[in-house]
Write a protein that holds these residues in place. Sequence first.
Motif, PDB file in Angstrom:
ATOM      1  N   PRO A 257       7.957  -7.776 160.895  1.00  0.00           N
ATOM      2  CA  PRO A 257       9.095  -8.092 161.733  1.00  0.00           C
ATOM      3  C   PRO A 257       8.755  -7.852 163.211  1.00  0.00           C
ATOM      4  O   PRO A 257       7.857  -7.109 163.539  1.00  0.00           O
ATOM      5  N   GLU A 258       9.463  -8.456 164.006  1.00  0.00           N
ATOM      6  CA  GLU A 258       9.219  -8.375 165.427  1.00  0.00           C
ATOM      7  C   GLU A 258       9.719  -7.040 165.952  1.00  0.00           C
ATOM      8  O   GLU A 258      10.790  -6.596 165.580  1.00  0.00           O
ATOM      9  N   ILE A 259       8.887  -6.418 166.860  1.00  0.00           N
ATOM     10  CA  ILE A 259       9.211  -5.093 167.417  1.00  0.00           C
ATOM     11  C   ILE A 259      10.206  -5.340 168.549  1.00  0.00           C
ATOM     12  O   ILE A 259      10.032  -6.244 169.360  1.00  0.00           O
ATOM     13  N   PRO A 260      11.228  -4.521 168.587  1.00  0.00           N
ATOM     14  CA  PRO A 260      12.205  -4.745 169.641  1.00  0.00           C
ATOM     15  C   PRO A 260      11.572  -4.521 171.033  1.00  0.00           C
ATOM     16  O   PRO A 260      10.660  -3.738 171.205  1.00  0.00           O
ATOM     17  N   LYS A 261      12.096  -5.217 171.964  1.00  0.00           N
ATOM     18  CA  LYS A 261      11.561  -5.190 173.337  1.00  0.00           C
ATOM     19  C   LYS A 261      11.717  -3.819 173.958  1.00  0.00           C
ATOM     20  O   LYS A 261      10.939  -3.419 174.807  1.00  0.00           O
ATOM     21  N   VAL A 262      12.664  -3.083 173.561  1.00  0.00           N
ATOM     22  CA  VAL A 262      12.910  -1.746 174.130  1.00  0.00           C
ATOM     23  C   VAL A 262      11.707  -0.867 173.860  1.00  0.00           C
ATOM     24  O   VAL A 262      11.255  -0.130 174.736  1.00  0.00           O
ATOM     25  N   TYR A 263      11.182  -0.987 172.631  1.00  0.00           N
ATOM     26  CA  TYR A 263      10.009  -0.161 172.302  1.00  0.00           C
ATOM     27  C   TYR A 263       8.798  -0.568 173.140  1.00  0.00           C
ATOM     28  O   TYR A 263       8.023   0.280 173.605  1.00  0.00           O
TER      29      TYR A 263
ATOM     30  N   GLU B 102       8.880  -2.048 176.100  1.00  0.00           N
ATOM     31  CA  GLU B 102       9.130  -1.611 177.487  1.00  0.00           C
ATOM     32  C   GLU B 102       8.923  -0.100 177.605  1.00  0.00           C
ATOM     33  O   GLU B 102       8.365   0.398 178.592  1.00  0.00           O
ATOM     34  N   ASN B 103       9.398   0.584 176.592  1.00  0.00           N
ATOM     35  CA  ASN B 103       9.233   2.035 176.579  1.00  0.00           C
ATOM     36  C   ASN B 103       7.750   2.419 176.608  1.00  0.00           C
ATOM     37  O   ASN B 103       7.335   3.323 177.333  1.00  0.00           O
TER      38      ASN B 103
ATOM     39  N   VAL C   8       2.818   3.568 182.363  1.00  0.00           N
ATOM     40  CA  VAL C   8       2.979   3.635 183.828  1.00  0.00           C
ATOM     41  C   VAL C   8       3.203   5.094 184.250  1.00  0.00           C
ATOM     42  O   VAL C   8       2.639   5.569 185.245  1.00  0.00           O
ATOM     43  N   ALA C   9       4.005   5.814 183.493  1.00  0.00           N
ATOM     44  CA  ALA C   9       4.280   7.226 183.801  1.00  0.00           C
ATOM     45  C   ALA C   9       2.990   8.046 183.719  1.00  0.00           C
ATOM     46  O   ALA C   9       2.721   8.932 184.552  1.00  0.00           O
ATOM     47  N   GLY C  10       2.129   7.756 182.740  1.00  0.00           N
ATOM     48  CA  GLY C  10       0.849   8.462 182.618  1.00  0.00           C
ATOM     49  C   GLY C  10      -0.059   8.180 183.804  1.00  0.00           C
ATOM     50  O   GLY C  10      -0.698   9.094 184.359  1.00  0.00           O
ATOM     51  N   LYS C  11      -0.096   6.891 184.203  1.00  0.00           N
ATOM     52  CA  LYS C  11      -0.914   6.532 185.367  1.00  0.00           C
ATOM     53  C   LYS C  11      -0.386   7.223 186.623  1.00  0.00           C
ATOM     54  O   LYS C  11      -1.162   7.757 187.438  1.00  0.00           O
ATOM     55  N   LEU C  12       0.955   7.195 186.761  1.00  0.00           N
ATOM     56  CA  LEU C  12       1.557   7.844 187.948  1.00  0.00           C
ATOM     57  C   LEU C  12       1.300   9.362 187.938  1.00  0.00           C
ATOM     58  O   LEU C  12       1.070   9.963 188.986  1.00  0.00           O
ATOM     59  N   GLN C  13       1.330   9.962 186.721  1.00  0.00           N
ATOM     60  CA  GLN C  13       1.066  11.408 186.613  1.00  0.00           C
ATOM     61  C   GLN C  13      -0.366  11.704 187.049  1.00  0.00           C
ATOM     62  O   GLN C  13      -0.620  12.659 187.773  1.00  0.00           O
TER      63      GLN C  13
END
Length: 187
Positions: free
Chosen positions: A11-17, A19-20, A26-31
Motif C-alpha cells: 500500500p502507498e505510504i502516507p505523505k505525512v510519513y 514529509e516527516n 533536514v533536522a539532522g543536517k541542521l543539527q
Amino acid sequence: TEGKLDKKNLPEIPKVYLENEELHDVAGKLQKELDNARIIAEKAKSTEEKLCKQRDYHKIHHRRVQQEKAKLANDIEKLKKVYEKYQEKYKEMSGRYESVVKEKMLMKLEKERLQAKCESLTKNVTQLRSSTEEEKKRKEEEERVRKEEEKARSGVFKLPKSTQPTVIKEDIPNPHLDKEYEPCGPG
C-alpha cells in the motif's frame, strides 16, 4: 514468497510519513551544521579572548614604555643642565689650575733665584769671616809675639798654665786603700 515483498502490491505510504522523514533528515543536517557553527563560534570566541588579552597586554606595555620614555626624557634634561653646570665649573677650575701652575713656576723660579743669591751671600759672608778670622788670628799672634818679646826683654818668663806643674797634697787620704778589687784583663 519467501520473505520478499512485492513492491507493487504494497500500500502507498502516507505523505505525512514521507514529509516527516524528510523533515527528520533536514533536522539532522541542521543539527550537524549547528554543531559545526558552535565549534567554529567557540574557536572564534577563544581567538577573540586571546586577541583581547594580547591587545590589553600591548596597551599596558605601550603605556609603560611611554611613561619610561617621558621619565628618561626628563632625566636627560636634568643631566643636560647638570652637565652645563659642570662644564662651567670645569672651565673655571681649568683657569684656576693654569694660574696656579703659572704661579708655581714663578715661585719656583723666584726660589731658585733667591737660593742662588743666598748661596752667593753665604760664600761672601764665609769669605769675610775667614778673612776677619785670619786677620784676628794674625793680630793675636802678633800681640802674643810682642808680649813674649817684652817679657824676654824684662827677664821674667812665665810658663803657660798648661805647662805649670801640679802640686799633689800629701794629707789627702786614698779612698781606695782599704778596698779589694778583682784583677781585670787577661791573666
